[in-house]
Design a protein around this motif. Sequence first.
Motif, mmCIF file in Angstrom:
data_model
loop_
_atom_site.group_PDB
_atom_site.id
_atom_site.type_symbol
_atom_site.label_atom_id
_atom_site.label_comp_id
_atom_site.label_asym_id
_atom_site.label_seq_id
_atom_site.Cartn_x
_atom_site.Cartn_y
_atom_site.Cartn_z
ATOM 1 N N LEU A 113 125.279 -16.840 103.553
ATOM 2 C CA LEU A 113 126.723 -16.663 103.678
ATOM 3 C C LEU A 113 127.308 -16.133 102.358
ATOM 4 O O LEU A 113 128.102 -15.179 102.342
ATOM 5 N N GLY A 114 126.879 -16.764 101.271
ATOM 6 C CA GLY A 114 127.401 -16.368 99.953
ATOM 7 C C GLY A 114 127.059 -14.932 99.615
ATOM 8 O O GLY A 114 127.927 -14.125 99.234
ATOM 9 N N ILE A 115 125.791 -14.599 99.778
ATOM 10 C CA ILE A 115 125.364 -13.234 99.442
ATOM 11 C C ILE A 115 126.037 -12.229 100.376
ATOM 12 O O ILE A 115 126.478 -11.158 99.944
ATOM 13 N N GLY A 116 126.147 -12.613 101.664
ATOM 14 C CA GLY A 116 126.801 -11.732 102.636
ATOM 15 C C GLY A 116 128.243 -11.451 102.261
ATOM 16 O O GLY A 116 128.713 -10.307 102.336
ATOM 17 N N GLY B 172 123.372 -13.786 109.830
ATOM 18 C CA GLY B 172 122.057 -14.417 109.656
ATOM 19 C C GLY B 172 122.182 -15.863 109.220
ATOM 20 O O GLY B 172 121.312 -16.691 109.483
ATOM 21 N N ALA B 173 123.290 -16.197 108.528
ATOM 22 C CA ALA B 173 123.496 -17.571 108.070
ATOM 23 C C ALA B 173 123.583 -18.535 109.243
ATOM 24 O O ALA B 173 123.304 -19.733 109.106
ATOM 25 N N VAL B 174 123.961 -18.004 110.419
ATOM 26 C CA VAL B 174 124.126 -18.866 111.588
ATOM 27 C C VAL B 174 122.802 -19.556 111.952
ATOM 28 O O VAL B 174 122.793 -20.724 112.366
ATOM 29 N N VAL B 175 121.704 -18.846 111.760
ATOM 30 C CA VAL B 175 120.396 -19.412 112.130
ATOM 31 C C VAL B 175 120.158 -20.730 111.386
ATOM 32 O O VAL B 175 119.851 -21.767 111.992
ATOM 33 N N VAL C 17 116.636 -11.825 103.187
ATOM 34 C CA VAL C 17 117.926 -11.514 102.557
ATOM 35 C C VAL C 17 117.843 -10.136 101.882
ATOM 36 O O VAL C 17 118.751 -9.294 102.022
ATOM 37 N N ALA C 18 116.731 -9.903 101.183
ATOM 38 C CA ALA C 18 116.563 -8.615 100.500
ATOM 39 C C ALA C 18 116.584 -7.470 101.506
ATOM 40 O O ALA C 18 117.220 -6.421 101.273
ATOM 41 N N LEU D 114 117.651 -10.942 111.793
ATOM 42 C CA LEU D 114 117.626 -12.214 112.531
ATOM 43 C C LEU D 114 116.202 -12.703 112.714
ATOM 44 O O LEU D 114 115.885 -13.884 112.477
ATOM 45 N N GLY D 115 115.349 -11.783 113.125
ATOM 46 C CA GLY D 115 113.935 -12.133 113.325
ATOM 47 C C GLY D 115 113.315 -12.672 112.047
ATOM 48 O O GLY D 115 112.602 -13.680 112.047
ATOM 49 N N ALA D 116 113.623 -12.018 110.918
ATOM 50 C CA ALA D 116 113.009 -12.422 109.649
ATOM 51 C C ALA D 116 113.510 -13.798 109.214
ATOM 52 O O ALA D 116 112.725 -14.638 108.757
ATOM 53 N N VAL D 117 114.831 -14.025 109.354
ATOM 54 C CA VAL D 117 115.375 -15.339 108.973
ATOM 55 C C VAL D 117 114.781 -16.425 109.868
ATOM 56 O O VAL D 117 114.362 -17.493 109.410
ATOM 57 N N LEU D 118 114.714 -16.131 111.169
ATOM 58 C CA LEU D 118 114.146 -17.085 112.114
ATOM 59 C C LEU D 118 112.686 -17.392 111.757
ATOM 60 O O LEU D 118 112.259 -18.560 111.790
ATOM 61 N N ALA D 119 111.942 -16.348 111.374
ATOM 62 C CA ALA D 119 110.537 -16.548 110.989
ATOM 63 C C ALA D 119 110.445 -17.482 109.791
ATOM 64 O O ALA D 119 109.588 -18.384 109.756
ATOM 65 N N ALA D 120 111.337 -17.308 108.817
ATOM 66 C CA ALA D 120 111.313 -18.174 107.633
ATOM 67 C C ALA D 120 111.600 -19.621 108.024
ATOM 68 O O ALA D 120 110.895 -20.546 107.593
#
Lengths: 452, 171
Positions: free
Chosen positions: A18-21, A32-35, B69-70, B82-88
């Motif tokens: 969230l912060g970086i976004g 992506g922070a939602v996940v 994130v990168a 989304l896929g990458a965050v979910l994988a992590a």
Amino acid sequence: MSRLDRWDAGLVAALLALGIGLLLANLVLVSGAVVGLVFALYGTISAVPTDVSLSATRTFGTGGATPGSELAVTLDVENTGESVIPDLRIADGVPDACTVVAGSPRSSGPLTPGETLSVEYTIVLERGRFEFDQPTGRLRSLAGTDTQTRQVAVEGDSSITCGAPIADPPATASTLQHAGSVGTDTAGSGLEFYATRQYHPGDPMNRINWHQVAKTGEFVTVQYRRERAARTVLVVDCRPCTRVRLNPGYPTAGSLSVYVAERLYDALGAAGVVRTLTAVGLDSDDAQALLGPDGLPWVSPDSPSGASTALFEQATRVATDTTPTTPDGSVSSAVPSPEPSGPARVSADGGPTQDERVERLRSRIPGEAQVIVCSPLLDDWPVTLAESLSAHGHQTLVVSPDVTGGNSTGQRIDALSRRLRLRTLTRSGVDVTDWPSNYPVEYALERTLSQL
Amino acid sequence: MNRITRKPTIVSSVAAVAAAATGLLLSGLYSSLALVAAAGGLIFLGVAAVTGVRPLVTVGALGVFAAAVAAGVRGAPPIILLGAVLAAVLAYDFGGTAVDLGEELGREADTRRLEVLRLATSSLAGFGAATASYLVYLVGAGGQPLSAVVLLLITVFVLFVALRREQPVQR
């Protein structure tokens, strides 16, 4: 009940994204922070059901009566409550002294109401009485954040006694074929005059002293000295080199020797044999009280009652003590390297030399006695002893529990040298009973007693 | 003298490493920095799966997350990110489960049924999370200002804190 902060990492990840976004004004990162956030929520919401009730039943399989035998244990855990248990982990309270050789006393699984989780494993027993603890259960919520640990009340078997000396020997033991030649100090049937007593109705007619009846009119019965079977000397080998195990958790070779000797002692006693008992290897400090002036403990028929039990107990304790051996407990490590047995070789524990020990033993054994040596035959000393006894006219038997069944190179070499020793003994006229580790003790008893 | 192999259980370890590898594939295509971070994470997770050291799981999952994130910073499409965050996240969960089960029950115990259930429920939760995340992206992409989306997320965060308050730590 306790809570684990497992999903705080999800929260950290969410805030980071969230912060970086926000910093880069990147919508993709913000979404992506939602996940991470959803997972943190998931961890918070999920909980162990409150009305959990479990019941357990433990059953022992057959076997486990003799030391070294395997015992199958089954633990059934049933969900007797109304709610589904998403994650149950159960560990049975196996006594510390027992080793699990197959399966695992731990298991896990989700349990719906009425479902049963079955834990099956096999343990090896040493001598003694073992108490099982209650199994420990740990419940977790689906997300793994909520945990609850509890003892599960168990029904069914919870203790086992292994290797208690049993008074009744196998059927063959009580029927020795020979009447024997050793006179005893009791009246009975025999050849030598022992005493006279007043006539009791039922006494055989040929035992009535008719001369006295003719002389005085008084009925008197003659009694003869009862004769018993020959003297038997039991020699138990529990020297330090016998304190090795076939596998971790199995009884030591020495304690198996003591065990078979104890069973033989009981069987011979029941058959009316005059028994003498001695043990080699009780040189340690805690066994000093039992030792005689010649450095060997002797239990003869005129020893106080209980002396044999005390000796067997002490010998078992000494034979189970494996501290001098290496932690892996392999046979090869404790057996002295094979070297030619020259005269007067000093033994490994710095005690009396091998030949001295043989001489001391032999000098105490009565001339007509038969000798049973209980030894795992892991070195040459029992062979020397048995050969010497046999050469001096004693009927000699060797009962040998086998602990050399392993697969490592050292164990195979030991098995080979043991087999050579057995062959040497057979050649020099000694009767040998080889007791394989997977056979019950009755096998050894029957084979030995039938040779007497 | 009962020996227990207190190592992470096999099924969950394999799943954790597989999740990390998926993360590496997804994010590594968009940024070399992501490739390095994800590869580092994968190695850490692999070591953790063998040794059972818990902090290594966290560090490994963090590496895969940093890679995601990168990749997002470098302009990866939302589905990929989304896929990458979910994988992590899943790698972290599976790795933690493996270490937990290994410590509590050991490798000899039968844990397969439990592990499969845990994998299934976590994956399901992950699928729900990904859907929610994509909806948020659609809201944001639909012309709403970024600050509104962020505010929405902060509301959810406050809700989270409130839920935690409601369930005290020790009951």
